[in-house]
Design a protein around this motif. Structure first.
Motif, mmCIF file in Angstrom:
data_model
loop_
_atom_site.group_PDB
_atom_site.id
_atom_site.type_symbol
_atom_site.label_atom_id
_atom_site.label_comp_id
_atom_site.label_asym_id
_atom_site.label_seq_id
_atom_site.Cartn_x
_atom_site.Cartn_y
_atom_site.Cartn_z
ATOM 1 N N ARG A 1 34.225 32.631 24.233
ATOM 2 C CA ARG A 1 34.045 33.958 24.571
ATOM 3 C C ARG A 1 34.309 34.642 23.594
ATOM 4 O O ARG A 1 35.254 33.902 22.235
ATOM 5 N N GLY A 2 33.955 36.079 23.158
ATOM 6 C CA GLY A 2 34.079 36.819 22.058
ATOM 7 C C GLY A 2 32.723 37.633 21.820
ATOM 8 O O GLY A 2 32.088 37.238 21.538
ATOM 9 N N THR A 3 34.007 38.799 21.592
ATOM 10 C CA THR A 3 32.173 40.239 21.174
ATOM 11 C C THR A 3 31.489 40.128 20.019
ATOM 12 O O THR A 3 30.690 40.974 19.324
ATOM 13 N N GLY A 4 32.450 39.302 18.882
ATOM 14 C CA GLY A 4 31.937 39.164 17.206
ATOM 15 C C GLY A 4 32.235 40.690 16.533
ATOM 16 O O GLY A 4 31.870 40.610 15.903
ATOM 17 N N VAL A 5 33.510 41.297 16.859
ATOM 18 C CA VAL A 5 34.375 42.039 16.138
ATOM 19 C C VAL A 5 35.408 42.035 15.460
ATOM 20 O O VAL A 5 35.769 42.159 14.759
ATOM 21 N N LEU B 1 27.360 47.898 21.922
ATOM 22 C CA LEU B 1 29.039 47.590 22.327
ATOM 23 C C LEU B 1 29.554 47.453 24.324
ATOM 24 O O LEU B 1 30.262 46.246 24.539
ATOM 25 N N LEU B 2 28.597 48.003 25.143
ATOM 26 C CA LEU B 2 28.643 48.094 25.978
ATOM 27 C C LEU B 2 28.039 46.615 26.179
ATOM 28 O O LEU B 2 29.262 45.798 27.839
ATOM 29 N N ALA B 3 26.740 46.508 26.496
ATOM 30 C CA ALA B 3 26.757 44.889 26.154
ATOM 31 C C ALA B 3 27.724 43.983 26.221
ATOM 32 O O ALA B 3 27.586 42.920 27.114
ATOM 33 N N ALA B 4 28.572 43.692 24.724
ATOM 34 C CA ALA B 4 29.187 42.616 24.917
ATOM 35 C C ALA B 4 30.608 42.661 25.186
ATOM 36 O O ALA B 4 30.630 41.603 25.689
ATOM 37 N N ILE B 5 30.647 44.697 25.845
ATOM 38 C CA ILE B 5 31.795 44.312 26.595
ATOM 39 C C ILE B 5 31.691 43.539 27.919
ATOM 40 O O ILE B 5 32.226 42.670 29.092
ATOM 41 N N ALA B 6 30.678 43.897 28.151
ATOM 42 C CA ALA B 6 30.370 43.787 29.880
ATOM 43 C C ALA B 6 30.027 41.778 29.915
ATOM 44 O O ALA B 6 30.616 41.472 31.523
ATOM 45 N N HIS B 7 30.056 41.634 28.559
ATOM 46 C CA HIS B 7 29.459 40.124 29.166
ATOM 47 C C HIS B 7 31.040 39.201 28.680
ATOM 48 O O HIS B 7 31.310 37.964 29.763
ATOM 49 N N GLU C 1 49.769 31.198 35.509
ATOM 50 C CA GLU C 1 50.008 31.316 33.692
ATOM 51 C C GLU C 1 48.442 31.269 33.280
ATOM 52 O O GLU C 1 47.392 32.256 32.218
ATOM 53 N N ARG C 2 47.429 30.959 34.983
ATOM 54 C CA ARG C 2 45.914 31.281 34.271
ATOM 55 C C ARG C 2 45.543 33.432 34.555
ATOM 56 O O ARG C 2 44.500 33.078 33.555
ATOM 57 N N ILE C 3 46.094 33.629 35.345
ATOM 58 C CA ILE C 3 45.987 35.214 35.389
ATOM 59 C C ILE C 3 46.854 35.759 33.680
ATOM 60 O O ILE C 3 45.571 36.419 33.762
ATOM 61 N N VAL C 4 48.106 35.225 33.651
ATOM 62 C CA VAL C 4 48.517 35.813 32.368
ATOM 63 C C VAL C 4 47.628 35.551 31.008
ATOM 64 O O VAL C 4 47.017 36.864 30.489
ATOM 65 N N PRO D 1 36.516 36.298 31.834
ATOM 66 C CA PRO D 1 38.451 37.136 32.375
ATOM 67 C C PRO D 1 38.793 37.452 33.605
ATOM 68 O O PRO D 1 39.073 37.050 34.266
ATOM 69 N N LEU D 2 37.431 38.813 33.677
ATOM 70 C CA LEU D 2 37.817 39.181 34.743
ATOM 71 C C LEU D 2 37.821 38.081 36.033
ATOM 72 O O LEU D 2 38.443 38.282 37.914
ATOM 73 N N ALA D 3 36.300 37.034 35.776
ATOM 74 C CA ALA D 3 36.553 36.837 37.115
ATOM 75 C C ALA D 3 37.963 35.147 36.784
ATOM 76 O O ALA D 3 37.161 35.313 38.617
ATOM 77 N N THR D 4 37.586 35.025 36.424
ATOM 78 C CA THR D 4 39.021 34.135 36.446
ATOM 79 C C THR D 4 40.022 34.083 37.153
ATOM 80 O O THR D 4 40.787 34.645 37.478
ATOM 81 N N ILE D 5 39.737 35.689 36.406
ATOM 82 C CA ILE D 5 41.846 36.459 37.281
ATOM 83 C C ILE D 5 41.271 37.158 38.602
ATOM 84 O O ILE D 5 42.231 36.767 39.034
ATOM 85 N N LEU D 6 40.276 37.401 39.097
ATOM 86 C CA LEU D 6 40.225 37.633 40.475
ATOM 87 C C LEU D 6 39.523 36.307 41.223
ATOM 88 O O LEU D 6 40.558 36.640 42.466
ATOM 89 N N GLY D 7 39.132 35.211 40.640
ATOM 90 C CA GLY D 7 39.296 34.330 41.767
ATOM 91 C C GLY D 7 41.202 33.703 41.439
ATOM 92 O O GLY D 7 40.907 33.190 42.450
ATOM 93 N N ALA D 8 41.347 33.752 40.526
ATOM 94 C CA ALA D 8 43.068 33.280 40.483
ATOM 95 C C ALA D 8 44.191 34.163 41.493
ATOM 96 O O ALA D 8 44.994 33.140 42.647
ATOM 97 N N ALA D 9 43.890 35.378 41.297
ATOM 98 C CA ALA D 9 44.949 36.585 41.991
ATOM 99 C C ALA D 9 44.035 35.830 43.695
ATOM 100 O O ALA D 9 44.819 35.757 44.513
ATOM 101 N N THR D 10 43.144 36.209 44.273
ATOM 102 C CA THR D 10 42.166 35.561 45.265
ATOM 103 C C THR D 10 42.639 34.134 45.796
ATOM 104 O O THR D 10 43.642 34.213 47.594
ATOM 105 N N SER D 11 43.150 33.885 44.909
ATOM 106 C CA SER D 11 44.157 32.030 45.609
ATOM 107 C C SER D 11 44.873 32.274 45.904
ATOM 108 O O SER D 11 45.368 32.146 47.130
ATOM 109 N N LEU D 12 45.736 32.631 45.015
ATOM 110 C CA LEU D 12 47.137 33.303 45.617
ATOM 111 C C LEU D 12 47.535 33.646 46.625
ATOM 112 O O LEU D 12 48.520 34.127 47.497
ATOM 113 N N ARG D 13 46.428 34.568 47.274
ATOM 114 C CA ARG D 13 46.878 35.659 47.714
ATOM 115 C C ARG D 13 46.351 34.978 49.348
ATOM 116 O O ARG D 13 47.006 35.072 50.157
ATOM 117 N N ASP D 14 45.673 34.232 49.048
ATOM 118 C CA ASP D 14 45.308 33.763 50.994
ATOM 119 C C ASP D 14 45.302 32.082 50.614
ATOM 120 O O ASP D 14 45.365 31.924 52.286
#
Length: 483
Positions: free
Chosen positions: A439-443, A263-269, A302-305, A274-287
């Motif tokens: 993407r998907g954890t398979g659950v 579970l931890l490996a699936a969640i981490a993977h 919209e990408r962040i949402v 999505p976390l990287a995408t959210i972080l990239g989009a939010a950083t672009s909006l900030r900087d």
């Protein structure tokens, strides 16, 4: 004399009566030596039935009667010829020897029967233990060897029977020292009871108390050994049960640990993207907000949402699957309309399905369904989302109809389908089909089946005739909802 001894007594008496009848009838035709052989035969046959304390005196009396009736001078116990005296002495010795040999053979046969009986008792008790009998099954086995109420003390402190305070102290001491006490045990020989440990290979798992009454002076050593063998069998069975319980607990812990790691490996993977995408989009909006026009900022937002919704979806699926796996789960059941449930699902999917590829086929007059609305909406949402993402980009159909006392829901697409060997594996947690993309954890499907079974229904996969998949859900309808 007791009735069981009457039959052998009568059989021995009948043997001697037949022997003397033959002697009297055949005496005119046979010589004295031949008549003596009949006497030996009578002693042999009587020895088969009588114990030595009875067979030997009767044989002596029979020899004396033989001398009186057949040895000259007849009618007297006096013997004139030396050869007749030798004959009588030989006859007396042969009768005594026959009585002794027959008694020895009887003792050997009784010992063999006792060994067979004890072996059968051990075998039967072992079968009871193998079939799941508990420690209480030992009490009737030991009761047959004791002269008083038997009691047991187990390693966990449980007492079986009603031991006296003194017996309870002896049981605790016997279990602590893993040593037998009582007559013939080499320890505390003056006790009026046996204290026998329930020995395993690794430890002592309890003790047994067998009162002996007046028997301590003349106890049966074979009974003590039999009782100890029965106690040891129970001790080994308790040890095996503990070992199996420990092994089962270790396996469950290992499986739980593997599940947590998976579970931890699936969640981490799957959360990384999505976390990287959210972080990239939010950083672009900030900087770079000042250098971006309104349309670009709108797309980043919209990408962040979208990625945040995907992240929430993955997390909800994993949490719901863990919740449904807990014992004693209580669903929040209420009467729900199928049309309203489907409408809630379509509203959630609207942004993920801008082309409106979902086509509804709802039968009229569908009955109310008693269910947990949140879980059932999540089930349909997962099935429709899977069909939109893996169904080849074509139309996705949602069918709902009543058949008998069941409500049948089906989500169908014209995608590549699922290979035959994977049609059950895809319903296992953290398993994904080879055709799955993205993407998907398979659950998701594992959660869908868990929700269906929590409602008393079933979810299964069916391949469509001209290609594609059909995930079919059958839910029971309460009697109040069935027409």
């Amino acid at each position: 004399m007791r009735f069981p001894s009457l039959r052998p007594l009568l059989a021995g008496a009948a043997t001697w009566a037949l022997c003397w009848t033959l002697l009297l009838v055949l005496a005119p035709q046979l010589e004295l030596a031949h008549l003596a052989l009949l006497m030996v035969m009578g002693a042999l046959l009587a020895g088969l039935w009588w114990p030595p304390r009875l067979a030997l005196p009767v044989a002596v009396l029979a020899v004396a009667a033989f001398n009186w009736r057949f040895v000259p001078p007849q009618g007297s116990l006096r013997v004139e010829r030396p050869q007749d005296l030798l004959l009588l002495l030989t006859l007396l010795g042969a009768s005594a020897l026959v009585a002794g040999l027959m008694a020895r053979q009887r003792r050997l046969a009784d010992t063999a029967q006792a060994h067979a009986r004890r072996s059968e008792e051990l075998r039967a008790f072992a079968e009871h233990l193998r079939d799941g009998a508990g420690p209480a099954a030992l009490l009737p086995q030991l009761q047959a060897l004791a002269r008083g109420p038997v009691s047991l003390r187990l390693a966990d402190g449980e007492l079986l029977g009603q031991p006296t305070p003194g017996a309870a102290t002896g049981l605790a001491l016997c279990m602590a020292q893993a040593q037998a006490f009582g007559p013939g045990c080499g320890h505390h020989e003056d006790e009026d009871a046996w204290y026998l440990p329930l020995r395993g290979r690794q430890a002592c798992h309890g003790a047994a108390h067998l009162p002996l009454g007046e028997r301590p002076v003349q106890f049966d050593e074979a009974d003590r050994l039999q009782a100890q063998a029965l106690c040891d069998q129970l001790g080994l069975a308790l040890e095996r049960a503990q070992a199996l319980a420990s092994a089962q607990a270790a396996q469950e812990e290992a499986a739980s640990q593997r599940l947590r790691n998976t579970l931890l490996a699936a969640i981490a993977h799957d959360h990384r993207t999505p976390l990287a995408t959210i972080l990239g989009a939010a950083t672009s909006l900030r900087d770079q907000a000042e250098r971006l026009d309104g349309l670009q900022r709108q797309r980043l937002a919209e990408r962040i949402v979208s990625e945040a919704e995907q992240l929430a979806r993955l997390t909800d699926n994993a949490l719901q699957l863990a919740r449904l796996g807990q014992p004693g789960l209580a669903l929040n059941l209420d009467w729900e309309s199928v049309e309203e449930l489907v409408g809630s699902v379509l509203q959630r999917l609207r942004e993920r399905d801008p082309q409106r590829r979902i086509k509804l086929h709802l039968a009229p007059d569908l009955p109310l369904l008693r269910c947990d609305a949140v879980l059932l909406v999540q089930l349909l949402d997962n099935l429709l989302d899977n069909a939109l993402r893996h169904g080849g980009g074509g139309t996705v159909e949602l069918h709902a109809r009543q058949r008998g006392k069941q409500l049948q829901l089906a989500v169908r697409d014209r995608g590549p389908g699922v290979p035959l060997g994977q049609r059950e594996r895809i319903f296992e947690p953290y398993q994904r089909g080879e055709q799955a993309q993205g993407r998907g954890t398979g659950v998701g499907l594992a959660l869908c089946r868990a929700i269906a079974r929590a409602h008393g229904g079933e979810l299964h996969y069916r391949a469509r005739g001209h290609g594609g998949s059909s995930f079919e859900l059958a839910l029971p309808l309460p009697e109040q909802a069935a027409p």
